[in-house]
Design an enzyme around this catalytic site. Structure first.
Site, PDB file in Angstrom:
ATOM      1  N   CYS A 144       0.019   3.544   3.049  1.00 45.37           N
ATOM      2  CA  CYS A 144       0.641   3.258   4.169  1.00 45.37           C
ATOM      3  C   CYS A 144       2.149   3.172   4.276  1.00 45.37           C
ATOM      4  CB  CYS A 144      -0.096   1.815   4.599  1.00 45.37           C
ATOM      5  SG  CYS A 144      -1.792   1.996   4.748  1.00 45.37           S
ATOM      6  N   HIS A 173      19.620   4.137 -13.382  1.00 45.45           N
ATOM      7  CA  HIS A 173      19.789   2.407 -13.322  1.00 45.45           C
ATOM      8  C   HIS A 173      21.213   2.419 -12.786  1.00 45.45           C
ATOM      9  CE1 HIS A 173      18.960  -1.696 -13.662  1.00 45.45           C
ATOM     10  NE2 HIS A 173      19.881  -1.790 -14.652  1.00 45.45           N
ATOM     11  N   CYS A 211      17.809  -1.926  -8.180  1.00 42.73           N
ATOM     12  CA  CYS A 211      19.091  -2.307  -8.766  1.00 42.73           C
ATOM     13  C   CYS A 211      20.187  -1.629  -8.110  1.00 42.73           C
ATOM     14  CB  CYS A 211      19.107  -1.566 -10.112  1.00 42.73           C
ATOM     15  SG  CYS A 211      18.572   0.388 -10.213  1.00 42.73           S
ATOM     16  N   CYS A 247       0.872  -1.301   0.002  1.00 46.43           N
ATOM     17  CA  CYS A 247       0.012  -0.047  -0.022  1.00 46.43           C
ATOM     18  C   CYS A 247       0.740   1.164   0.103  1.00 46.43           C
ATOM     19  CB  CYS A 247      -0.889   0.030   1.209  1.00 46.43           C
ATOM     20  SG  CYS A 247      -2.059   1.298   1.240  1.00 46.43           S
TER      21      CYS A 247
END
Length: 435
Positions: A13, A386, A83, A10
């Site tokens: 949350c 990345h 990554c 979620c």
């Protein structure tokens, strides 16, 4: 929803949730995904079996100098912008002395009889008492380089990271260097407290390759983390008014190096406007005498007030593994920019003798380092882009891009725009190439 564990996250949350809707919609989605997975597996099972019989060996074999050699490297699945973690784990897994120590530790079964064999949907509210970073790190290292699978999912380790490192909760992109420091610090702290009922000192004694004379203590007693990565800096500050000299010794696990400002506009190795920045330039900038600016005035005990001063770093003790972090991200008034300058670095023979406080007390070979791994950031910002890693294993270089692992060559590695470099102290039997 995580399609491998069927855990539901979620975003509001900022946590995994275990409760379902009144209509049981979450469980229906889980069942639907499981049915899709099972049907796809059933339809594909016969075809995969034939492919495995014919091509498994071919996909894991490589011709090297006329002989056939197995490729046993295993990738790490991306769990959602992880990554940064994968690149660090692959780099550390290729530092042999460090990796072997953890793989030889005794295993710990953290689940009790009630949960054994049952799929659990993790949530951070379950408490922190039943997690061990050392254990999950050990399991991950053991899964790599076995050759039994092409990719391993480090979800159990990532779950522990969430538990004990709140900064890395969620699925945002993170800084690989920051993660590495948190990881090493927490491994160090957990090993200090003992592991699986065995005292820390007893564990260290099991590894005969660790010499007590080469340990550097950071935050208390020594562990394998400080024994491998620990070095000592001497910070020398001189008051420009009265000439008072202050010396302070600081332990370190890595060195963060600025890319000199005169090179920051240079983006690629092949660009012709000016000389190429080298790792030596960055090291020299780190250790050169520096006059502190007005915001960093030194409190001189003789003058009894803040005065202008100079600062210089010396390396008092070199570590077994020298970790060099190139500071590619800099804060401006509104954002964090990336310095995309290419920095030339050696694969072999990085000579650190000229940066030592007492070079005459160090042997020639103990100052030479060979590259073991490189972490690279691709992209323009720390919160995006990345991470991948290059590492050498048994004389061959590999490129680790999450679940994909490919063989590469030295020419490709030296062209990488390094973010973190891992250099291993050269053994006495090696040659004498120098930077």
């Amino acid at each position: 929803m995580d399609c491998s564990s069927y855990s539901t996250y979620c975003y509001r949350c900022d946590d995994f949730v275990v409760n379902d809707t009144k209509l049981g919609l979450v469980q229906k989605v889980r069942e639907h995904l499981q049915n899709l997975e099972n049907s796809a597996f059933t339809a594909d099972r016969h075809r995969k079996r034939k492919l495995l019989e014919n091509s498994t060996l071919n996909s894991k074999l490589l011709k090297v100098n006329g002989s056939t050699t197995a490729i046993c490297a295993t990738g790490l699945r991306n769990l959602g912008n992880t990554c940064f973690m994968n690149a660090i784990l692959q780099s550390l897994s290729n530092i042999e002395q460090f990796c072997c120590y953890f793989k030889e530790l005794p295993a710990v079964e953290l689940r009790n009889g009630k949960t054994a064999g049952r799929r659990t949907y993790h949530t951070r509210s379950q408490g922190d008492n039943n997690v061990s970073l050392v254990e999950e790190f050990r399991k991950t290292l053991c899964a790599l380089w076995q050759g039994s699978q092409t990719a391993f999912s480090p979800e159990s380790l990532f779950y522990v990271v969430w538990k004990i490192m709140p900064n890395f909760r969620g699925y945002q992109q993170q800084d690989a260097h920051e993660f590495m420091r948190y990881l090493l610090d927490h491994l160090h702290l957990e090993l200090q407290g003992g592991f699986n009922g065995v005292s820390r000192s007893a564990i260290l004694q099991e590894n005969s390759t660790l010499s007590a004379s080469n340990k550097c203590c950071i935050n208390g007693a020594s562990t394998v983390v400080t024994a491998i990565f620990g070095g000592i800096l001497q910070n020398e500050v001189n008051c420009l008014i009265c000439g008072t000299e202050s010396r302070k010794f600081d332990p370190f696990l890595d060195l963060s190096l600025d890319i000199p400002s005169q090179f920051r506009s240079k983006r690629s190795k092949n660009q012709e406007n000016g000389p190429v920045c080298s790792l030596r330039d960055c090291l020299r900038s780190f250790t050169d005498l520096e006059e502190l600016d007005e915001t960093e005035l030194y409190m001189c005990h003789k003058c009894k007030k803040k005065q202008k001063s100079t600062k210089k770093f010396w390396i008092q003790k070199l570590p077994k593994v020298l970790c060099l972090h190139l500071k590619r991200f800099h804060w401006t008034a509104y954002l964090r920019n990336k310095v995309d300058t290419y920095v030339e670095f050696p694969l072999r023979g990085l000579d650190m003798k000229c940066y030592l406080l007492e070079p005459e007390n160090s042997g020639l070979e103990s100052c030479l380092y060979d590259l073991a791994a490189v972490v690279v950031h691709h992209g323009s910002g720390v919160g995006s882009g990345h991470y991948t890693a290059y590492a050498t294993h048994e004389g061959r270089w590999f490129h680790f891009n999450d679940s994909t692992v490919t063989l590469t060559d030295e020419e490709t590695v030296v062209k990488a725009k390094a973010y973190i470099l891992f250099y291993v102290e050269r053994q006495a039997k090696a040659g004498s190439d120098k930077l």
